[in-house]
Write a protein that holds these residues in place. Structure first.
Motif, mmCIF file in Angstrom:
data_model
loop_
_atom_site.group_PDB
_atom_site.id
_atom_site.type_symbol
_atom_site.label_atom_id
_atom_site.label_comp_id
_atom_site.label_asym_id
_atom_site.label_seq_id
_atom_site.Cartn_x
_atom_site.Cartn_y
_atom_site.Cartn_z
ATOM 1 N N SER A 159 2.208 10.675 -9.293
ATOM 2 C CA SER A 159 1.183 11.084 -10.413
ATOM 3 C C SER A 159 0.469 12.510 -10.053
ATOM 4 O O SER A 159 0.127 13.273 -10.925
ATOM 5 C CB SER A 159 -0.167 10.169 -10.313
ATOM 6 N N LEU A 160 0.393 12.875 -8.840
ATOM 7 C CA LEU A 160 -0.209 14.021 -8.469
ATOM 8 C C LEU A 160 0.622 15.203 -9.010
ATOM 9 O O LEU A 160 0.298 16.031 -9.172
ATOM 10 C CB LEU A 160 0.128 14.064 -6.826
ATOM 11 N N LEU A 161 1.976 15.130 -8.682
ATOM 12 C CA LEU A 161 3.063 16.188 -9.185
ATOM 13 C C LEU A 161 2.822 16.291 -10.839
ATOM 14 O O LEU A 161 3.028 17.437 -11.094
ATOM 15 C CB LEU A 161 4.639 15.844 -8.745
ATOM 16 N N ALA A 187 -9.975 7.017 -8.731
ATOM 17 C CA ALA A 187 -9.688 8.399 -8.942
ATOM 18 C C ALA A 187 -8.656 8.754 -9.607
ATOM 19 O O ALA A 187 -8.455 9.603 -10.167
ATOM 20 C CB ALA A 187 -9.963 8.781 -7.433
ATOM 21 N N GLU A 188 -7.645 7.933 -9.380
ATOM 22 C CA GLU A 188 -6.373 8.113 -9.999
ATOM 23 C C GLU A 188 -6.532 7.965 -11.652
ATOM 24 O O GLU A 188 -6.037 8.759 -12.436
ATOM 25 C CB GLU A 188 -5.305 6.983 -9.616
ATOM 26 N N ARG A 207 3.642 5.962 -5.689
ATOM 27 C CA ARG A 207 3.397 6.210 -6.990
ATOM 28 C C ARG A 207 2.264 7.203 -7.229
ATOM 29 O O ARG A 207 2.416 7.841 -8.359
ATOM 30 C CB ARG A 207 3.128 4.909 -7.530
ATOM 31 N N LYS A 208 1.274 7.194 -6.424
ATOM 32 C CA LYS A 208 0.342 8.254 -6.678
ATOM 33 C C LYS A 208 0.881 9.689 -6.392
ATOM 34 O O LYS A 208 0.349 10.413 -6.698
ATOM 35 C CB LYS A 208 -0.927 7.874 -5.758
ATOM 36 N N ALA A 238 0.777 -1.133 -0.143
ATOM 37 C CA ALA A 238 -0.182 0.041 -0.062
ATOM 38 C C ALA A 238 0.710 1.355 -0.033
ATOM 39 O O ALA A 238 0.471 2.014 -0.743
ATOM 40 C CB ALA A 238 -1.109 0.078 1.306
ATOM 41 N N ILE A 239 1.966 1.412 0.832
ATOM 42 C CA ILE A 239 3.007 2.319 0.570
ATOM 43 C C ILE A 239 3.537 2.692 -0.668
ATOM 44 O O ILE A 239 3.663 3.836 -1.021
ATOM 45 C CB ILE A 239 4.024 2.041 1.891
ATOM 46 N N GLN A 240 3.968 1.623 -1.495
ATOM 47 C CA GLN A 240 4.600 1.584 -2.536
ATOM 48 C C GLN A 240 3.601 2.305 -3.606
ATOM 49 O O GLN A 240 3.915 3.189 -4.291
ATOM 50 C CB GLN A 240 5.224 0.468 -3.059
#
Length: 592
Positions: free
Chosen positions: A497-499, A561-562, A493-494, A487-489
């Motif tokens: 994606s946000l940046l 959402a991603e 990654r998300k 989950a942390i990995q």
């Protein structure tokens, strides 16, 4: 068969909204210093929990709570504009004031923890409050405005009444911004202000003339209103902020008496929910008011109200969900099926449904109180520059994200009771109707999405946010990391994606999907922060905290959402054209 014969359903009992809450006691134990929590805060919240399910619930039930009524003319044809609210509404408002809302926030007995304590009480009461916290949230905002920029007379005479615990003399404040031409766009404000060339102990007097389309504290004592002090201006730059008495004289008259001061109540709004709350259309006819802050800086000066009421809106969404979840959980604990051989709680599929609702509630509660903590620190002057920036980002974010997620989860709770959930007696229907307004009040999700983009226009802000996220991720101890590493990995990654999504210039079309994605990320970080604390302390049930974090990242809609953000970002130019064609057809004149 007589109704007394045959099967009789065992009634469900929700229990104390503090001790039975799946998240709040453990969250507060982390947020509040141990001695203060053990000796003062938790005993008080346990006491208040009993108050909620006894006296407060009695005040909010049956015929005691009903819609307000407006009497515009007396029997001689004279305009009186008398607003009559129900006994239950008045009792609920008085109870909240006696319990220290909003007084706790300004007494600051617990310094920066005062916001956390006060909002914990609000969260517990929201489900039975019939939106009484709407006017009290604006009262809170008005108190903050006067504290920051009111005249000495306002601070001396008005502020103590706004934060008073004595209902018979306490003031309630409204906020009058919305007008017919603009809605959320205050640049089209028509109300005009003219200086009277006079002043008294409260400040400089003006005369206001205009029309306010929504007033959600029409039974209040004062209101903060925007009006145009630059008659030739047609933008928000010519607006100033005013304190408007609803009756005269403001001081020395019984609070809650008939409306006067040139204010005409034209009608009460016919809303789908918030029925006990009086919302009205008002005209201001030579209404005198006091200037607050500097002239022509009204939008800037009213921002503390907007920021505080947006946090209140989020807590209202979360509190409504809290009660719906409590009802569905309590029902599953007494409802027998399969010929009475098992409880509903023992059905794996039903239990999974309850767990999914619980997951949303935990995520929103942790996120919501994370913002409350920041608000308390900023108000007490102990917040770092980075914390101030996060509060600016998180305020529109939590308001919109909580409103979007809470009502959908309330609907799931309703379905968890089957046909009984659809009955008015359970109160879930009212909570859903009241919850829907949180997607509109103080800015729709679209408006708040654009505000969020404005808060991140400086790339340094987003980098600070990612750095904060990474600091919590890196604090994860090896023993906990083993169970949540995947989950942390995924979360890391998300963040990448946000940046990428927020690279300037950001297409406005991705504003909404980026808000939802950022809401998932931020709530996940807060859940991880709590899981780390719980693991390090060896708290009972720390494995549950880790599992909640893991599921929120992997199973809560985060992935969808991603995907929506990626799709919108990639197709932004084409989507606007195709959206026009879908909505307006040939009238859109779109060429695909």
């Amino acid at each position: 068969m007589r109704v007394e014969e045959g099967f009789q359903q065992v009634p469900f009992h929700e229990g104390n909204p503090y001790t039975e809450d799946p998240a709040l006691p453990f969250l507060l134990r982390r947020l509040i210093p141990p001695r203060l929590f053990d000796e003062e805060i938790e005993p008080e919240l346990k006491r208040f929990g009993v108050e909620v399910i006894t006296n407060i619930r009695a005040q909010s039930s049956g015929s005691r709570i009903s819609p307000p009524k407006l009497v515009q003319y007396d029997n001689w044809g004279r305009r009186v504009d008398e607003l009559h609210t129900s006994e239950g509404w008045r009792s609920l408002k008085a109870t909240a004031q006696r319990e220290g809302v909003p007084g706790i926030f300004y007494e600051r007995k617990y310094r920066e923890n005062s916001r956390t304590f006060g909002f914990a009480k609000a969260l517990m009461m929201v489900g039975d409050s019939h939106e009484v916290f709407c006017p009290l949230s604006m009262t809170d905002g008005a108190a903050r405005v006067i504290e920051l920029m009111g005249t000495e007379g306002m601070k001396r005479e008005i502020l103590p009444k706004l934060i008073s615990r004595e209902p018979s003399s306490a003031f309630v404040a409204g906020q009058w911004m919305t007008e017919r031409p603009g809605g959320s766009d205050v640049s089209q404000t028509e109300t005009k202000a003219q200086s009277l060339g006079d002043s008294d102990q409260l400040g400089i007097k003006y005369s206001l003339n205009g029309f306010k389309w929504f007033s959600s504290a029409t039974d209040g004592d004062i209101a903060l209103a925007l009006a145009r002090t630059e008659p030739d201006s047609d933008s928000s730059k010519g607006l100033s902020l005013f304190l408007v008495p609803l009756r005269t004289p403001l001081l020395g008259i019984e609070p809650g008496s008939s409306i006067s001061n040139g204010i005409r109540v034209h009608r009460l709004k016919n809303k789908i929910g918030t029925h006990a709350l009086p919302t009205a259309e008002l005209s201001l006819e030579q209404t005198f008011a006091y200037l607050v802050g500097s002239p022509n800086e009204g939008v800037k000066n009213i921002l503390p109200v907007l920021n505080i009421t947006r946090v209140w809106s989020a807590i209202s969404s979360i509190g409504g969900l809290r009660k719906c979840l409590a009802i569905a959980t309590a029902y599953a604990d007494v409802r027998r099926i399969d010929g009475g051989s098992k409880l509903l709680r023992d059905v794996p599929l039903h239990l999974a449904q309850l767990a999914s609702i619980n997951l949303v509630y935990r995520a929103l509660t942790h996120f919501g109180f994370g913002v409350v903590v920041l608000l308390g620190r900023v108000e007490c002057g102990v917040a770092s520059a980075e914390e101030q920036n996060r509060l600016r980002m998180f305020t529109p974010l939590i308001k919109a994200f909580a409103a979007e997620k809470a009502v959908a989860a309330m609907e799931e709770a309703m379905a968890g009771l089957g046909g009984q959930g659809y009955m008015e007696e359970t109160d879930i229907g009212r909570l859903i109707r009241d919850g829907l307004v949180e997607r509109i009040w103080e800015g729709t999700t679209t408006v708040l999405s654009l505000d969020l983009l404005r808060s991140t226009i400086d790339p340094a802000r987003l980098k600070e946010f990612v750095s904060w996220c990474n600091s919590i991720i890196l604090s994860c101890p090896p023993g906990l990391l083993k169970g949540v590493q995947e989950a942390i990995q995924s979360l890391q990654r998300k963040l990448d994606s946000l940046l990428a999504a927020f690279l300037q210039p950001v297409p406005s079309l991705i504003a909404r999907s980026s808000l939802m994605f950022l809401g998932y990320i931020t709530s996940a970080i807060y859940l991880l922060e709590h899981a780390v604390w719980s693991h390090n302390r060896g708290e009972e049930g720390y494995e549950i905290d880790a599992e909640v974090f893991r599921r929120w990242v992997n199973e809560s809609g985060f992935v969808a959402a991603e995907q929506e953000l990626d799709r919108t970002r990639a197709e932004a130019k084409f989507m606007n054209t195709s959206n026009s064609a879908i909505v307006f057809g040939r009238r859109g004149r779109a060429k695909l």
